[in-house]
Design a protein around this motif. Structure first.
Motif, PDB file in Angstrom:
ATOM      1  N   VAL A 167       0.910  -1.298  -0.040  1.00  0.00           N
ATOM      2  CA  VAL A 167      -0.052  -0.131   0.020  1.00  0.00           C
ATOM      3  C   VAL A 167       0.915   1.465   0.106  1.00  0.00           C
ATOM      4  O   VAL A 167       1.784   1.416   0.747  1.00  0.00           O
ATOM      5  CB  VAL A 167      -0.943  -0.114   1.187  1.00  0.00           C
ATOM      6  N   GLY A 168       0.486   2.140  -0.839  1.00  0.00           N
ATOM      7  CA  GLY A 168       1.096   3.477  -0.734  1.00  0.00           C
ATOM      8  C   GLY A 168       2.522   3.574  -1.130  1.00  0.00           C
ATOM      9  O   GLY A 168       3.068   2.557  -1.882  1.00  0.00           O
ATOM     10  N   GLY A 169       3.416   4.213  -0.486  1.00  0.00           N
ATOM     11  CA  GLY A 169       4.561   4.481  -0.732  1.00  0.00           C
ATOM     12  C   GLY A 169       5.607   3.566   0.391  1.00  0.00           C
ATOM     13  O   GLY A 169       6.637   4.177   0.653  1.00  0.00           O
ATOM     14  N   LYS A 170       5.139   2.673   0.892  1.00  0.00           N
ATOM     15  CA  LYS A 170       5.612   2.118   2.061  1.00  0.00           C
ATOM     16  C   LYS A 170       6.919   1.511   1.888  1.00  0.00           C
ATOM     17  O   LYS A 170       8.040   1.423   2.517  1.00  0.00           O
ATOM     18  CB  LYS A 170       4.815   1.071   2.761  1.00  0.00           C
ATOM     19  N   GLN A 171       6.861   0.938   0.499  1.00  0.00           N
ATOM     20  CA  GLN A 171       8.177   0.080   0.035  1.00  0.00           C
ATOM     21  C   GLN A 171       9.375   0.997   0.133  1.00  0.00           C
ATOM     22  O   GLN A 171      10.551   0.764   0.212  1.00  0.00           O
ATOM     23  CB  GLN A 171       7.819  -0.581  -1.244  1.00  0.00           C
ATOM     24  N   ALA A 172       9.121   2.469  -0.408  1.00  0.00           N
ATOM     25  CA  ALA A 172      10.165   3.289  -0.516  1.00  0.00           C
ATOM     26  C   ALA A 172      10.826   3.686   1.059  1.00  0.00           C
ATOM     27  O   ALA A 172      11.982   4.021   0.918  1.00  0.00           O
ATOM     28  CB  ALA A 172       9.711   4.499  -1.075  1.00  0.00           C
ATOM     29  N   LEU A 173      10.190   3.278   1.987  1.00  0.00           N
ATOM     30  CA  LEU A 173      10.734   3.666   3.176  1.00  0.00           C
ATOM     31  C   LEU A 173      11.638   2.332   3.775  1.00  0.00           C
ATOM     32  O   LEU A 173      12.128   2.203   5.079  1.00  0.00           O
ATOM     33  CB  LEU A 173       9.773   4.098   4.426  1.00  0.00           C
ATOM     34  N   GLU A 174      11.679   1.246   2.939  1.00  0.00           N
ATOM     35  CA  GLU A 174      12.017  -0.136   3.677  1.00  0.00           C
ATOM     36  C   GLU A 174      13.578  -0.631   2.998  1.00  0.00           C
ATOM     37  O   GLU A 174      13.681   0.036   2.001  1.00  0.00           O
ATOM     38  CB  GLU A 174      10.842  -1.167   3.481  1.00  0.00           C
ATOM     39  N   PHE A 175      13.969  -1.454   3.852  1.00  0.00           N
ATOM     40  CA  PHE A 175      15.277  -2.069   3.279  1.00  0.00           C
ATOM     41  C   PHE A 175      14.941  -2.722   1.886  1.00  0.00           C
ATOM     42  O   PHE A 175      14.132  -3.420   1.957  1.00  0.00           O
ATOM     43  CB  PHE A 175      15.592  -3.016   4.435  1.00  0.00           C
ATOM     44  N   HIS A 176      15.897  -2.423   1.330  1.00  0.00           N
ATOM     45  CA  HIS A 176      15.662  -2.738  -0.111  1.00  0.00           C
ATOM     46  C   HIS A 176      17.222  -3.273  -0.727  1.00  0.00           C
ATOM     47  O   HIS A 176      18.083  -2.571  -0.793  1.00  0.00           O
ATOM     48  CB  HIS A 176      15.279  -1.925  -0.900  1.00  0.00           C
ATOM     49  N   ARG A 177      17.155  -4.554  -1.602  1.00  0.00           N
ATOM     50  CA  ARG A 177      18.269  -4.760  -2.302  1.00  0.00           C
ATOM     51  C   ARG A 177      17.847  -5.549  -3.593  1.00  0.00           C
ATOM     52  O   ARG A 177      16.579  -6.128  -3.552  1.00  0.00           O
ATOM     53  CB  ARG A 177      18.840  -5.919  -1.673  1.00  0.00           C
ATOM     54  N   THR A 178      18.573  -5.646  -4.461  1.00  0.00           N
ATOM     55  CA  THR A 178      18.227  -6.329  -5.732  1.00  0.00           C
ATOM     56  C   THR A 178      19.084  -7.499  -6.320  1.00  0.00           C
ATOM     57  O   THR A 178      20.358  -7.579  -5.737  1.00  0.00           O
ATOM     58  CB  THR A 178      18.483  -5.404  -6.954  1.00  0.00           C
ATOM     59  N   GLY A 179      18.329  -8.633  -6.447  1.00  0.00           N
ATOM     60  CA  GLY A 179      19.434 -10.091  -6.858  1.00  0.00           C
ATOM     61  C   GLY A 179      19.100 -10.270  -8.057  1.00  0.00           C
ATOM     62  O   GLY A 179      17.965 -10.334  -8.769  1.00  0.00           O
ATOM     63  N   SER A 180      20.001 -10.838  -8.917  1.00  0.00           N
ATOM     64  CA  SER A 180      19.873 -11.202 -10.249  1.00  0.00           C
ATOM     65  C   SER A 180      21.009 -11.982 -10.690  1.00  0.00           C
ATOM     66  O   SER A 180      22.241 -12.137 -10.015  1.00  0.00           O
ATOM     67  CB  SER A 180      19.801  -9.942 -10.924  1.00  0.00           C
ATOM     68  N   PHE A 181      20.905 -12.746 -11.730  1.00  0.00           N
ATOM     69  CA  PHE A 181      21.944 -13.268 -12.602  1.00  0.00           C
ATOM     70  C   PHE A 181      21.463 -13.026 -14.201  1.00  0.00           C
ATOM     71  O   PHE A 181      20.484 -13.377 -14.372  1.00  0.00           O
ATOM     72  CB  PHE A 181      22.393 -14.687 -12.017  1.00  0.00           C
ATOM     73  N   PHE A 182      22.421 -13.061 -14.817  1.00  0.00           N
ATOM     74  CA  PHE A 182      22.176 -12.738 -16.429  1.00  0.00           C
ATOM     75  C   PHE A 182      23.505 -13.569 -17.034  1.00  0.00           C
ATOM     76  O   PHE A 182      24.752 -13.387 -16.513  1.00  0.00           O
ATOM     77  CB  PHE A 182      22.268 -11.523 -16.656  1.00  0.00           C
ATOM     78  N   LEU A 183      23.012 -14.704 -17.636  1.00  0.00           N
ATOM     79  CA  LEU A 183      24.142 -15.482 -18.080  1.00  0.00           C
ATOM     80  C   LEU A 183      23.758 -15.951 -19.849  1.00  0.00           C
ATOM     81  O   LEU A 183      22.798 -15.621 -20.018  1.00  0.00           O
ATOM     82  CB  LEU A 183      24.103 -16.998 -17.472  1.00  0.00           C
ATOM     83  N   ASP A 184      24.862 -16.102 -20.264  1.00  0.00           N
ATOM     84  CA  ASP A 184      24.808 -16.457 -21.651  1.00  0.00           C
ATOM     85  C   ASP A 184      24.306 -17.911 -21.765  1.00  0.00           C
ATOM     86  O   ASP A 184      24.483 -18.705 -21.040  1.00  0.00           O
ATOM     87  CB  ASP A 184      26.346 -16.518 -22.348  1.00  0.00           C
ATOM     88  N   ARG A 185      23.461 -18.075 -22.760  1.00  0.00           N
ATOM     89  CA  ARG A 185      22.789 -19.382 -22.997  1.00  0.00           C
ATOM     90  C   ARG A 185      23.480 -20.291 -22.908  1.00  0.00           C
ATOM     91  O   ARG A 185      23.284 -21.641 -22.477  1.00  0.00           O
ATOM     92  CB  ARG A 185      21.846 -19.401 -24.228  1.00  0.00           C
ATOM     93  N   THR A 186      24.749 -20.327 -23.303  1.00  0.00           N
ATOM     94  CA  THR A 186      25.603 -21.442 -23.601  1.00  0.00           C
ATOM     95  C   THR A 186      26.236 -22.094 -22.174  1.00  0.00           C
ATOM     96  O   THR A 186      26.538 -23.076 -21.902  1.00  0.00           O
ATOM     97  CB  THR A 186      26.895 -21.366 -24.435  1.00  0.00           C
TER      98      THR A 186
END
Lengths: 186, 178
Positions: free
Chosen positions: A100-119
């Protein structure tokens, strides 16, 4: 029927048998391909296997570990090319729901990801799974936003904006899907 | 009774050759058009899409030399319809197997492919069938036609010999006289 005509008829019959094999094989692969995508994009196929939030003693720092599990219940292998998610820690001392609303903007946040070549991307065999451990050592002022729920003693996390890019077997077509958000107490 | 058996056999052969033709055309069309799913990959799918229906129909036409020309045309139509049906079955196979849910996009996808395959295949199959039948009639005449031709040739030779014995000239030669 003269000999040449017989020969042509036999050749035609042989070609028909080869074509029958091609047709059956194509149908089987197309069905397997569709089923693999359909099942992989179903509920529970991309999930958190385990998640740990450990506060380093005497500090504000946290060690966060999340293990993702990708399950392939289809008939053909899946090549997992990329995965992306956003992690938020929901401060439950504020009763407002996380979305709800802008609650997320006030919370602890990190991004996780991986991007790999198909091979070199991980291949998940039919009936198998792939586990991807992700971790981060959270330091800095925003770690103070990681707050355990006073009632349950758990850290409540939101895993949102999930995005997966994958291929099925040797099919060139790239698949993309966005699993549902997850809300977990760890 | 014999005529009936022959008729049933002829109809059976017509259906069998046409179905086989449709299977060949559909299988190679799918393998070329949906290359990712076929067991063979063509370096140039366009050639396979154009050549295979033509070639298959040409052979089909050769196998239909004992039938009337109109049968070859009907066979071309029948083969194309069957081939399109087989292509549709391929496209909706995941739906029939229950591994996907039907959506508007699927219907549109199937309709587009059906229209494309029908438009592409029919002229090629028709052309191949008619040309195949015509050439087949020349180089592979059916047994009855061949016998009839041979009998006619023998009769003509005998007639020429009779004319030669009597010293008369064939009417064609006489006609040329001024």
């Amino acid at each position: 029927m003269n000999r040449v005509a017989l020969l042509i008829a036999l050749g035609y019959l042989g070609l028909g048998l080869v074509a029958g094999g091609i047709y059956v094989s194509s149908v089987a692969k197309f069905v397997g391909y569709s089923e693999t995508i359909f099942r992989f994009e179903g509920p529970g196929q991309v999930r958190v296997e385990s998640a740990n939030f450990t506060q380093d003693p005497g500090t504000e720092n946290w060690t966060i570990r999340i293990t993702w599990r990708f399950v392939n219940n289809g008939r053909l292998p899946i090549i997992l090319q990329s995965f992306l998610f956003e992690l938020y820690v929901d401060n439950r001392s504020d009763p407002t729901p996380w979305y709800v609303g802008g609650k997320q903007a006030l919370e602890f946040h990190r991004t996780g990801s991986f991007f790999l070549d198909r091979t070199i991307a991980p291949t998940i065999d039919p009936g198998g799974y792939y586990e991807w451990p992700w971790g981060v050592n959270a330091t800095g002022p925003d770690t103070s936003k990681i707050v355990r729920d006073p009632g349950t003693g758990k850290v409540w996390i939101v895993l949102t904006d999930l995005r997966i890019v994958f291929f099925v077997a040797d099919v060139e077509s790239r698949q993309e899907f966005f699993p549902s958000d997850l809300y977990l107490g760890v | 009774m014999v005529a009936l058996t022959e008729r049933v056999r002829d109809a059976g052969m017509f259906l069998a050759w046409s179905f086989l033709g449709a299977l060949i055309v559909a299988a190679f069309f799918i393998a070329a058009f949906f290359g990712d799913f076929g067991p063979i990959r063509f370096t140039d799918p366009g050639i396979a899409i154009l050549f295979m229906p033509l070639f298959t129909a040409f052979i089909l036409g050769m196998l239909l030399t004992r039938y009337e020309l109109i049968v070859a045309v009907i066979s071309a139509l029948f083969t194309t319809i069957l081939a399109v049906v087989l292509i549709v079955l391929f496209l909706v196979a995941p739906l029939m197997a229950g591994v996907v849910t039907e959506g508007a996009s699927l219907q549109q996808f199937v309709l587009q492919r059906v229209a494309l395959s029908a438009v592409l295949l029919f002229p090629l199959v028709l052309l191949g069938c008619v040309v195949g039948r015509a050439i087949g009639e020349k180089i592979l005449p059916p047994e009855e036609t061949r016998k009839r031709r041979e009998e006619l040739a023998v009769e003509t030779r005998a007639w020429h010999e009779q004319l030669a014995k009597t010293g008369a000239k064939p009417p064609a030669d006489e006609a040329r006289k001024p």
